[in-house]
Design an enzyme around this catalytic site. Structure first.
Site, PDB file in Angstrom:
ATOM      1  N   HIS A   1      -5.120  -4.178  -2.466  1.00 21.94           N
ATOM      2  CA  HIS A   1      -4.820  -3.165  -3.480  1.00 21.94           C
ATOM      3  C   HIS A   1      -4.687  -3.759  -4.888  1.00 21.94           C
ATOM      4  O   HIS A   1      -4.406  -3.018  -5.829  1.00 21.94           O
ATOM      5  CB  HIS A   1      -3.532  -2.420  -3.113  1.00 21.94           C
TER       6      HIS A   1
ATOM      7  N   LYS B   1     -11.786  -0.519  -1.817  1.00 28.00           N
ATOM      8  CA  LYS B   1     -10.883   0.049  -2.815  1.00 28.00           C
ATOM      9  C   LYS B   1     -11.507  -0.105  -4.208  1.00 28.00           C
ATOM     10  O   LYS B   1     -12.365   0.673  -4.556  1.00 28.00           O
ATOM     11  CB  LYS B   1      -9.503  -0.588  -2.670  1.00 28.00           C
TER      12      LYS B   1
ATOM     13  N   SER C   1       0.795  -1.231   0.000  1.00 25.41           N
ATOM     14  CA  SER C   1       0.000   0.000   0.000  1.00 25.41           C
ATOM     15  C   SER C   1       0.822   1.273   0.000  1.00 25.41           C
ATOM     16  O   SER C   1       0.323   2.324  -0.386  1.00 25.41           O
ATOM     17  CB  SER C   1      -0.940   0.000   1.205  1.00 25.41           C
TER      18      SER C   1
END
Lengths: 391, 82
Positions: A214, A245, A186
């Site tokens: 991610h 996300k 991240s």
């Protein structure tokens, strides 16, 4: 009162760093959201380049329509945990769809990505087990490990040979090892060397967990993440991820080909004692998952934007993470300079994340951008121009 | 297997660059309040110690390590196991 004395040092550090009346990078108030990539902040139209909204789905009409229908039909919240208050049909449907998406048998939905990691890791590894985690793993992974009973050992970031050295040291205990890595890290946006790590996992018969927070929707031909991209899905025992996300909502999940994972529901306190995700969140997440499956052009657009911004910042002379990625972090030598540059970016109408030590390396700080498929060419250009003003 | 004293000498050599010049390191020296180590430095030191002694140090021991003596005792235990 004495109970607050422990925060004095923190308050002084905050004051010395930010001064009086300075804008606080960690308390940015978004007055009005305009789209997945724009908002009004401090009265200024601002490009959002620090939201992890990788596919820009927060305003996708399908997601909003799905959430709206369920909001009207089922109300605003579940008001309790699934074990105590019941499971909604939408929870089951989402878990089935997640399992199908990853081509595995089991999926469990958690209320946030953070809860997914602490719920899993605090439960999965017991007192006879050893956790080997990449040193750069997210705080939720560290916290989950700390809440459990297993021995916890770090290996050097993205260093498969260091991982193997530590497995060798464990001797017979190597088969009781749970290895934890992330698809995309991240802070610097780099990927785990997953092919090598998967081979080590198989050699030592360890258990491999990959956090695709991610990388879901970002990597792999079908958007399943780094395990898909690296061609090692069969060697990954458990994938954990988030809805907050690329899926544009709030929540977390784990999926696995091991049916025994289902028992985690009955053992994981962060699962048992947390209110389950709201019906509208579940509905928008299901819609977003379908979009990831059916719209690979969003991934392509995301990578075009990411590559463009990465190469532009590199050309300007910024020190960046080791590879292009939707997470692009510019390293700044000192905290003071980082805060100053962050404020200048805000003055130029660009919001990015400011990352201070210990999350940033070598005592410096990071200006961390997250790129979205929703960013237009003009927005990417404006972000570049804002960085160029002080390069 | 290294003795307590051997480990103490090697550990002090690793910690010395992190300490103020005027600070004399001994068993009673506290890692945080005397040397002033922050969390990043602690993690860096763990890596250096792991390489020096060819061991893996579980993070679980950190809450039990306040002084150099505490650290040496933990390392003595870990090197005995390896």
């Amino acid at each position: 009162m004495p109970i607050f004395d422990k925060f004095q040092q923190l308050a002084e550090a905050r004051k010395s760093l930010l001064g009086e009346g300075e804008r606080d990078p960690f308390n940015v108030v978004i007055d009005q959201v305009i789209s997945s990539t724009e908002a009004i902040v401090n009265g200024r139209r601002t490009i959002l380049a620090g939201t992890n909204n990788y596919l820009g789905l927060t305003f996708h009409p399908d997601c909003i329509a799905a959430a709206r229908i369920v909001l009207e039909e089922q109300g605003t919240g579940t008001t309790g945990s699934r074990m105590a208050n019941g499971t909604f049909a939408g929870h089951i449907a989402l878990e089935r769809e997640l399992a199908d998406f990853f081509n595995v048998g089991s999926a469990i939905v958690f209320s946030t990505g953070y809860l997914a990691n602490i719920g899993l890791l605090s439960t999965l590894a017991g007192s006879d087990d050893v956790i080997l985690l990449d040193a750069d793993c997210h705080a939720s992974i560290y916290d989950g490990c700390r809440m459990g009973d297993a021995e916890v050992i770090r290996f050097r970031h993205n260093d498969a040979s260091d991982l193997e050295k530590r497995l060798r040291r464990l001797g017979d205990r190597a088969s009781r090892v749970l290895i934890i890595v992330e698809g995309i890290y991240s802070m610097l946006g780099d990927r785990a060397p997953l092919k090598d790590i998967a081979a080590i996992r198989t050699k030592y018969q360890a258990f491999l967990v990959v956090d695709e927070a991610h990388s879901l929707g970002v990597l792999g031909k079908n958007g399943r993440g780094l395990a898909e991209e690296a061609g090692v899905e069969e060697s990954v025992d458990l994938i954990v991820g988030t809805f907050s996300k690329s899926l544009g909502a709030t929540g977390g999940f784990c999926v696995s080909r091991h049916p025994e994972v289902e028992m985690i529901r009955y053992a994981s306190r962060p699962y048992i004692f947390t209110a389950s995700p709201s019906p509208s969140v579940v509905a928008s997440t299901r819609a977003a998952l379908r979009i990831i499956e059916t719209h690979p052009e969003l991934r392509q657009r995301l990578w075009e934007n990411a590559t463009c911004l990465y190469e532009s910042l590199q050309d300007m002379g910024f020190t960046l993470g080791p590879e292009p990625s939707p997470v692009i972090a510019a390293l700044v030598e000192t905290k003071e300079r980082g805060i100053g540059l962050w404020s200048q970016l805000m003055e130029h109408g660009v919001y990015v994340n400011l990352v201070l030590p210990p999350a940033a390396p070598n005592g410096g700080c990071l200006l961390r951008c997250s790129v979205s498929a929703g960013h237009t060419d003009e927005q990417i250009e404006k972000i570049c121009q804002a960085f160029l003003s002080f390069s | 297997m290294k003795s307590y004293d051997d480990i103490l000498i090697e550990l002090c050599a690793i910690l010395a660059p992190y300490a103020n010049n005027n600070l004399i390191l001994d068993e009673g020296t506290e890692l945080v309040s005397d040397i002033g180590l922050d969390s990043l430095q602690v993690m860096q030191i763990l890596l250096e110690v792991e390489d020096r002694f060819d061991i893996s140090i579980p993070l679980n021991i950190i809450p039990d390590v306040r002084t150099i003596k505490d650290f040496v005792l933990q390392l003595e235990h870990l090197t005995r196991q390896s």
